[in-house]
Write an enzyme that holds these catalytic residues in place. Structure first.
Site, PDB file in Angstrom:
ATOM      1  N   GLU A 373       0.805  -1.227   0.000  1.00 26.83           N
ATOM      2  CA  GLU A 373       0.000   0.000   0.000  1.00 26.83           C
ATOM      3  C   GLU A 373       0.840   1.280   0.000  1.00 26.83           C
ATOM      4  O   GLU A 373       0.452   2.281   0.612  1.00 26.83           O
ATOM      5  CB  GLU A 373      -0.962   0.014   1.188  1.00 26.83           C
ATOM      6  N   GLU A 445      -6.531  -7.994  -0.699  1.00 27.22           N
ATOM      7  CA  GLU A 445      -7.186  -7.821   0.611  1.00 27.22           C
ATOM      8  C   GLU A 445      -8.611  -7.343   0.382  1.00 27.22           C
ATOM      9  O   GLU A 445      -8.879  -6.618  -0.586  1.00 27.22           O
ATOM     10  CB  GLU A 445      -6.470  -6.763   1.473  1.00 27.22           C
TER      11      GLU A 445
HETATM   12  C1  GAL Z   1      -4.887  -2.861   4.852  1.00 33.91           C
HETATM   13  C2  GAL Z   1      -3.466  -3.269   5.232  1.00 33.91           C
HETATM   14  C3  GAL Z   1      -3.436  -4.441   6.182  1.00 33.91           C
HETATM   15  C4  GAL Z   1      -4.431  -4.247   7.274  1.00 33.91           C
HETATM   16  C5  GAL Z   1      -5.775  -4.088   6.662  1.00 33.91           C
HETATM   17  C6  GAL Z   1      -6.880  -4.021   7.662  1.00 33.91           C
HETATM   18  O1  GAL Z   1      -4.931  -1.575   4.381  1.00 33.91           O
HETATM   19  O2  GAL Z   1      -2.741  -3.586   4.090  1.00 33.91           O
HETATM   20  O3  GAL Z   1      -2.157  -4.595   6.713  1.00 33.91           O
HETATM   21  O4  GAL Z   1      -4.096  -3.131   8.012  1.00 33.91           O
HETATM   22  O5  GAL Z   1      -5.776  -2.890   5.900  1.00 33.91           O
HETATM   23  O6  GAL Z   1      -8.081  -4.099   6.994  1.00 33.91           O
END
Ligand code: GAL
Length: 792
Positions: A373, A445
């Site tokens: 990110e 994710e």
């Molecule tokens: C994302 C991040 C993860 C975690 C996640 C929580 O933005 O890459 O490490 O923090 O959010 O939803």
């Protein structure tokens, strides 16, 4: 190189002191005797100060080196030290390693005292500074300590430094060996299968490279993860000087514009993100629990893939992924922040170490070469891509971003898609995000912080959590040009104050920290046909809903249909909902608790029963209205037939409201191929008991201490989780096992867990779990200690 485990007899202090560089053996009395893997501080489950593990700590070890090793080369190999390690031997500084997630080694040959005692001293800086992933905030803890194993390597002057083999589904392979050999030395390679049968005969390698083809191999796949061994041997004057073996697979892994292909077959990636942490000990877990996580992902959660967010994880974990056929996306350490030039140089070095240390694993299908990110940074990411491709021309690169239209220097656009918020689409279309639709696209994710869910949240919340995961899985499955997805995340994890729920926990997992499944785990588990799955989103207790009324619930199952019974009477058969049609096994919406009962129990004719159901459901759902015309018409027909409102309300109470209406038992049968494959009964609990699932009772110390994880749940006599049971459990370990963490823990959401560890003693051990009002549970362990390898 022959490697011997070097994990015992270390001494530790939380405060480094330069005098440790040449400490005398007697002075270690002031230090703590420890074994590796080791965490620099044992943390509480939650609510703690994360500065506690940020320290400059010290490890020392005295060891004997026999005279027989004179003339050999000797190395110390660290599998992982968090985070910046200065290594000294016999007072001499050997070097510094600046990444907490990769292995490193230093040569000791010249400074050893042969035939005498030697001293290793490690100054370990676990503070979050200077090197990746540090510099910004981070949503996970980074812990500290010599948290992976250490080995002592012994070789001749010439030895095989590295063996990299790429095998393909058609049986072809390419092998690259690096070796500091003399021109007259000979390097040979052979390949054999798991049973030791030679598949490719010993062949001389020239210039370090060998390509060939083997016949009759079985390609490595998720279903048949067949592994082979490549052995490189170094010969001088007919004598073998060294030999190295690596496990690998013959498989062709390709990301194409339209998705991921393994051995030519399109596979939709369905995985979860995993951190490498456990309660109390953080990263410092030995082999067995690492393997367990891979098994849970594959066999309990039905996943075919995992992302090692956000760093390279234990080789034991990835070895297990190789063995069981779990695809892996692994990435360099980092979280949103990009530092200065030195930092960037270190990150590129981290890519180099990651690729060279992990590239033989058939399970790894993609390298993550962007800081998770982070913003575009073309110079940096051109370099990370170049490094990964140069060191491994057989795998694609990805780089996880959280914004559309980013500069795509990688082979695959990997994207964290958090668009789903419960009522909208589960994911963005590929075309809305990627900057190059001709390249492959993968979601890395979703969910996570968008809908944190504690095991003790109410039923509606836990069900909504599960449905969000199912929605994203479905909508991704419906878009054939998305290679697949990883959900955030496998289990809850400890985090910094900037994140989580004020308690240092991100309750984002589909499992809790002890790997107990939440309801959302069933959204994954039910997608596999491995074993029958049936999980229901309610206990059918009335107290969890406004006005005690439950009109609809969800069940996850891989069965063909579910049959509902009330006190033994058939109610209705449910089919998977067509609202999640892209899933292999869509959830079931259980939205009719009356079914045919008005006819079978109360003997109404079919027309009257249908009208009654319409009216009752409307009363329940809308209480005082407004009612639909359909409902009002049905009610009028009933009144015309002499059925008064009072009688309808009585029936409503009997069938839908259950307020003080006595206790009934609901049963849901999951039916597959016309057979009941699993059945669950729900009735308000009378008694509860502890259900304990132990990873392993036979512990075995080989290279290091062993650990068994214990998952504990409170269940009623029907085996259903009691999600609001919050009693305290007393834990007591004896004999050959020690408890890790506190000896008193609460049930949270009806779930808890603990871990026991071996302590270098062979024999029996026990763990007793007791809780007022429930029979105690005793678990018997046995600990075996393997013979220690001697240095010679
Ligand atoms: C994302 C991040 C993860 C975690 C996640 C929580 O933005 O890459 O490490 O923090 O959010 O939803």
């Amino acid at each position: 190189m022959k490697k011997t485990a070097f994990n015992d007899d270390w001494f530790f202090t939380q405060q480094w002191d330069d005098r440790l560089i040449d400490i005398q053996q007697d002075d270690t009395v002031h230090m703590e005797a420890v074994r590796l893997p080791h965490t620099n501080t044992v943390l509480p489950f939650n609510n703690f100060d994360t500065d506690r593990y940020q320290m400059v700590c010290g490890y020392v070890k005295f060891f004997f080196i026999p005279e027989t090793l004179r003339g050999k080369r000797v190395f110390i190999v660290f599998d992982g030290a968090a985070h910046v390690a200065d290594v000294f031997c016999n007072g001499t500084f050997l070097g510094q390693h600046r990444c907490g997630y990769t292995a490193f080694r230093f040569e000791l040959t010249e400074i050893l005292n042969y035939g005498g005692i030697n001293l290793l001293s490690i100054k370990l800086d676990s503070r979050e500074k200077d090197v990746p992933p540090f510099g910004g905030v981070i949503d996970y803890l980074t812990y500290g300590g010599l948290y992976r194993e250490v080995r002592l390597g012994v070789s001749e002057k010439a030895f095989i430094e590295d063996l990299f083999i790429r095998g393909y589904a058609d049986g072809s392979f390419r092998c690259s060996v690096s070796c500091n050999m003399e021109p007259s030395d000979e390097l040979r390679i052979r390949i054999f299968d798991r049973d030791g049968n030679v598949c490719f005969p010993e062949t001389t390698v020239t210039n370090g490279d060998l390509s060939g083809k083997t016949d009759g191999i079985t390609p490595w796949s998720c279903e048949h993860p067949v592994l082979y061994t490549a052995e490189a041997s170094l010969f001088r004057d007919g004598q073998m000087l060294d030999s190295e073996k690596v496990c690998f697979g013959f498989r062709t892994a390709e990301f194409r514009k339209e998705g991921f292909y393994l051995n030519g077959e399109k596979i939709r990636i369905r995985g979860l993100d995993r951190h490498q942490c456990w309660p109390y000990i953080g990263y410092a877990a030995p082999k067995r629990p690492q393997q367990l996580d891979a098994d849970i992902l594959k066999y309990e959660l039905g996943c075919n893939a995992v992302r090692t967010s956000h760093y390279p994880q234990s080789q034991h974990f990835i070895d297990r992924c190789d063995e069981i056929g779990l695809l892996v996306f692994t990435e360099l350490p980092g979280w949103q922040h990009i530092g200065d030039e030195n930092w960037i140089r270190q990150a590129v070095e981290n890519v180099r170490e990651m690729v060279t240390q992990y590239r033989n694993h058939p399970s790894i299908i993609l390298w993550g070469v962007r800081i998770n990110e982070s913003k575009d940074n073309d110079r940096f990411y051109t370099e990370t891509n170049r490094t990964a491709h140069e060191l491994d021309d057989s795998r694609c690169t990805g780089g996880v971003r959280n914004f559309p239209g980013s500069h795509l220097l990688e082979d695959v656009y990997t994207y964290n898609d958090f668009v789903h918020c419960g009522w909208n689409a589960g994911c963005e279309p590929k075309s809305a995000i990627t900057s190059d639709p001709e390249k492959p696209y993968l979601v890395t994710e979703y969910c996570g912080h968008i809908f944190p869910t504690k095991p003790f949240d109410d039923e509606s919340h836990r069900t909504a959590h599960a449905l969000r995961h199912a929605r994203v899985l479905n909508d991704i499955a419906a878009q054939p040009d998305i290679a697949g997805s990883f959900g955030w995340c496998m289990f809850d994890y400890n985090t910094h104050r900037e994140f989580g729920s004020g308690d240092n926990v991100c309750w984002h997992g589909v499992m809790d920290m002890f790997r107990n499944p939440k309801f959302a785990a069933a959204a994954y588990a039910s997608q596999s046909d491995g074993h029958p799955v049936l999980e229901i989103g309610t206990t059918m207790d009335i107290g969890d809903y406004p006005a005690f009324m439950l009109t609809e619930t969800v069940a996850f199952s891989n069965a063909d249909e579910l049959a509902l019974y009330k006190d033994g009477d058939f109610v209705k058969t449910f089919r998977p909902t067509d609202k999640f049609a892209a899933l292999r096994h869509p959830p079931f919406i259980i939205d009719d608790f009356i079914g045919c009962l008005l006819e079978t129990r109360d003997h109404f004719d079919a027309v009257t029963a249908a009208d009654l159901k319409t009216v009752i459901k409307a009363f329940v759902r809308y209480a005082e209205g407004p009612y639909s015309e359909e409902m009002l018409a049905a009610k009028k027909r009933l009144n015309d037939r002499g059925i008064k409102d009072e009688q309808i309300h009585d029936l409503q109470n009997q069938y839908m409201t259950y307020w003080g209406d006595g206790i009934c038992t609901w049963r849901l049968d999951a039916i597959k191929n016309s057979k009941v494959v699993i059945s669950r009964s729900l009735t308000p609990a009378r008694d509860i008991r502890l259900d304990v699932s132990v990873d392993c009772c036979d512990l075995s110390e080989e290279d290091s201490w062993d650990m068994s994880s214990i998952r504990i749940t409170a269940r009623d006599t029907n085996g259903n989780l009691q999600p609001y049971c919050s009693r305290a459990l007393k834990l007591s370990a004896s004999g050959a096992v020690d408890l890790i963490g506190p000896d008193c823990v609460p049930l949270m959401g009806g779930m808890a867990g603990c871990c026991v560890r071996s302590k270098g003693v062979a024999g029996p051990g026990q763990l007793t779990i007791s809780c007022d009002g429930m029979p105690p549970v005793r678990i018997d362990f046995s600990v075996r200690i393997a013979d220690k390898e001697e240095l010679h």
